[in-house]
Design a protein around this motif. Structure first.
Motif, short mmCIF file in Angstrom:
data_model
loop_
_atom_site.label_atom_id
_atom_site.label_comp_id
_atom_site.label_asym_id
_atom_site.label_seq_id
_atom_site.Cartn_x
_atom_site.Cartn_y
_atom_site.Cartn_z
N TRP A 1 46.85 37.93 41.69
CA TRP A 1 46.90 39.30 41.17
C TRP A 1 47.51 40.23 42.22
N LEU A 2 47.08 40.11 43.46
CA LEU A 2 47.60 40.97 44.53
C LEU A 2 49.09 40.74 44.76
N PHE A 3 49.51 39.47 44.79
CA PHE A 3 50.93 39.18 44.95
C PHE A 3 51.73 39.80 43.82
N ALA A 4 51.27 39.63 42.59
CA ALA A 4 52.02 40.14 41.44
C ALA A 4 52.05 41.67 41.43
N ARG A 5 50.89 42.29 41.54
CA ARG A 5 50.83 43.75 41.46
C ARG A 5 51.57 44.41 42.62
N SER A 6 51.53 43.81 43.81
CA SER A 6 52.19 44.41 44.97
C SER A 6 53.71 44.36 44.86
N THR A 7 54.23 43.53 43.98
CA THR A 7 55.68 43.43 43.78
C THR A 7 56.11 43.99 42.43
N GLY A 8 55.18 44.70 41.76
CA GLY A 8 55.53 45.33 40.49
C GLY A 8 55.68 44.35 39.34
N LEU B 1 40.92 42.03 53.99
CA LEU B 1 41.22 43.19 53.15
C LEU B 1 39.96 44.02 52.96
N PRO B 2 40.12 45.32 52.71
CA PRO B 2 38.94 46.17 52.53
C PRO B 2 38.16 45.81 51.28
N ALA B 3 36.84 45.88 51.38
CA ALA B 3 35.98 45.64 50.23
C ALA B 3 36.08 46.80 49.26
N GLY B 4 35.58 46.55 48.05
CA GLY B 4 35.60 47.60 47.04
C GLY B 4 36.53 47.24 45.90
N PRO B 5 36.90 48.21 45.08
CA PRO B 5 37.79 47.93 43.95
C PRO B 5 39.09 47.26 44.40
N LEU B 6 39.64 46.42 43.55
CA LEU B 6 40.86 45.69 43.93
C LEU B 6 42.03 46.62 44.21
N GLU B 7 42.03 47.80 43.59
CA GLU B 7 43.12 48.74 43.84
C GLU B 7 43.15 49.15 45.31
N ARG B 8 41.98 49.23 45.93
CA ARG B 8 41.92 49.56 47.36
C ARG B 8 42.51 48.42 48.19
N ALA B 9 42.16 47.20 47.83
CA ALA B 9 42.73 46.05 48.54
C ALA B 9 44.24 45.97 48.34
N LEU B 10 44.69 46.34 47.16
CA LEU B 10 46.12 46.29 46.86
C LEU B 10 46.90 47.22 47.79
N GLU B 11 46.34 48.37 48.10
CA GLU B 11 47.02 49.31 48.98
C GLU B 11 47.22 48.73 50.38
N ALA B 12 46.31 47.88 50.80
CA ALA B 12 46.36 47.30 52.15
C ALA B 12 47.01 45.92 52.18
N PHE B 13 47.38 45.39 51.02
CA PHE B 13 47.81 43.99 50.94
C PHE B 13 49.18 43.78 51.57
N ASP B 14 49.26 42.79 52.45
CA ASP B 14 50.51 42.37 53.07
C ASP B 14 50.45 40.85 53.22
N PRO B 15 51.28 40.12 52.48
CA PRO B 15 51.22 38.65 52.56
C PRO B 15 51.36 38.11 53.97
N ALA B 16 52.13 38.81 54.81
CA ALA B 16 52.34 38.33 56.17
C ALA B 16 51.05 38.33 56.98
N GLY B 17 50.08 39.15 56.57
CA GLY B 17 48.83 39.23 57.31
C GLY B 17 47.73 38.34 56.78
N LEU B 18 48.02 37.53 55.77
CA LEU B 18 46.99 36.68 55.20
C LEU B 18 46.59 35.55 56.15
N PRO B 19 45.32 35.16 56.14
CA PRO B 19 44.92 33.98 56.92
C PRO B 19 45.69 32.75 56.45
N ARG B 20 46.03 31.89 57.39
CA ARG B 20 46.76 30.66 57.04
C ARG B 20 45.87 29.43 57.06
N GLU B 21 44.63 29.59 57.46
CA GLU B 21 43.70 28.47 57.51
C GLU B 21 42.72 28.58 56.34
#
Length: 309
Positions: free
Chosen positions: A31-38, A270-290
């Motif tokens: 969902w985050l990947f899709a919404r963050s790219t429109g 990512l910040p807790a709370g509604p997913l819209e808040r997480a979406l604002e902070a979402f950056d795939p480059a910063g995701l954990p890889r493990e």
């Protein structure tokens, strides 16, 4: 936010039981990947192989409970058989499919081709004569396999970079007449306009096969992002037997759906709370890889026994 309204991402669970924290984490990431790219975000129920009564409704309710929304109606694979049949006919007419009569035991016992990975189909039925095929048809129904002309194929994954995986003569249609997963997923993604596939990294090895098949069918290859799994404390894939790993089980320990969502978001940085808040902070480059090692909270004994039995 960049707009790509012609494209879509998706989450595609099998309705075999309740979703657990690992499934929900992957769904949130998709969902985050899709919404963050429109992109649009779609749900598809992959029910060709197995379906448990009530599982689909439970899964949809859990996805909504953690805050996911989706565009258009939910699609079910069992409603899409004509699409799969047309793809199979296209491949057969191009000479890219053949009947296979091998049992699993025969495949396991057959010598592998040099440098072929474990479990790769050795091509036993690829060059049967017409007479041999007719004789084998009397013995057992045939599956249909792809006649691949490559042994490997490379895809580009957003998190893993270039990935080259094995391609063998994989099954297109099982001998019980059910379309195989690798065929169905390729046809479905193209038919739904899905150009972004976000899923667990246990499926990364399937991507080269699927991308190669898409190319043979003249279909676009999606953008891939294979995300880390959730593992139990023994570093094995999370499962219901691990205890409080579903929303219903977590509720017994005091975690409501919002609490479960927040656990997942914190595991992603990512910040807790509604997913819209997480979406604002979402950056795939910063995701954990493990993988995320998830230690579920303790269930009350009686409920624990009921949950794992």
């Amino acid at each position: 936010m960049p707009q790509n309204l012609d494209g879509a991402g998706r989450f595609a669970p099998s309705p075999s039981g309740d979703l657990h924290v690992g499934n929900l984490r992957t769904a949130i990431l998709a969902w985050l990947f899709a919404r963050s790219t429109g992109r649009r975000f779609l749900l598809r129920i992959e029910d060709l192989d197995r379906a448990r009564a009530g599982a689909e409704a439970s899964q949809l309710a859990d996805l909504a409970a953690v805050g996911l929304d989706w565009d258009t109606e939910v699609v079910r694979q069992t409603d899409r058989t004509p699409l799969y049949r047309r793809a199979i006919v296209q491949l057969a007419e191009a000479g890219l499919a053949y009947e296979c009569f091998c049992t699993r035991r025969e495949i396991a016992d057959a010598p592998s081709a040099p440098h072929a990975p474990a479990g790769a189909y050795p091509g036993t039925c690829r060059d049967l004569t017409d007479g041999e095929r007719e004789r084998r048809r009397q013995e057992r129904p045939a599956a249909l396999r792809l006649k691949a002309s490559v042994s490997q194929y490379t895809v580009i994954d957003q998190l893993h970079g270039p990935f080259t995986g094995a391609v063998d003569d994989f099954v297109l249609l099982r001998n019980d007449g059910v379309p195989a997963y690798n065929l169905a997923v390729v046809v479905d993604d193209a038919a739904q306009g899905i150009d972004q596939v976000v899923r667990g990294d246990d499926l990364l090895s399937s991507a080269p096969r699927q991308a190669y098949l898409a190319a043979l069918l003249g279909l676009p290859e999606p953008h891939y992002a294979h995300v880390p799994l959730v593992l139990n404390v023994h570093h094995r894939r999370l499962a219901k037997r691990d205890g409080a790993v579903t929303l219903s089980a977590l509720a017994l320990t005091g975690f409501d759906a919002g609490g479960a969502r927040d656990l997942i978001l914190r595991s992603l940085g990512l910040p807790a709370g509604p997913l819209e808040r997480a979406l604002e902070a979402f950056d795939p480059a910063g995701l954990p890889r493990e993988p995320w090692i998830f230690e579920p909270p303790e269930l009350p004994d009686a409920h624990h026994r009921a949950n794992i039995n």
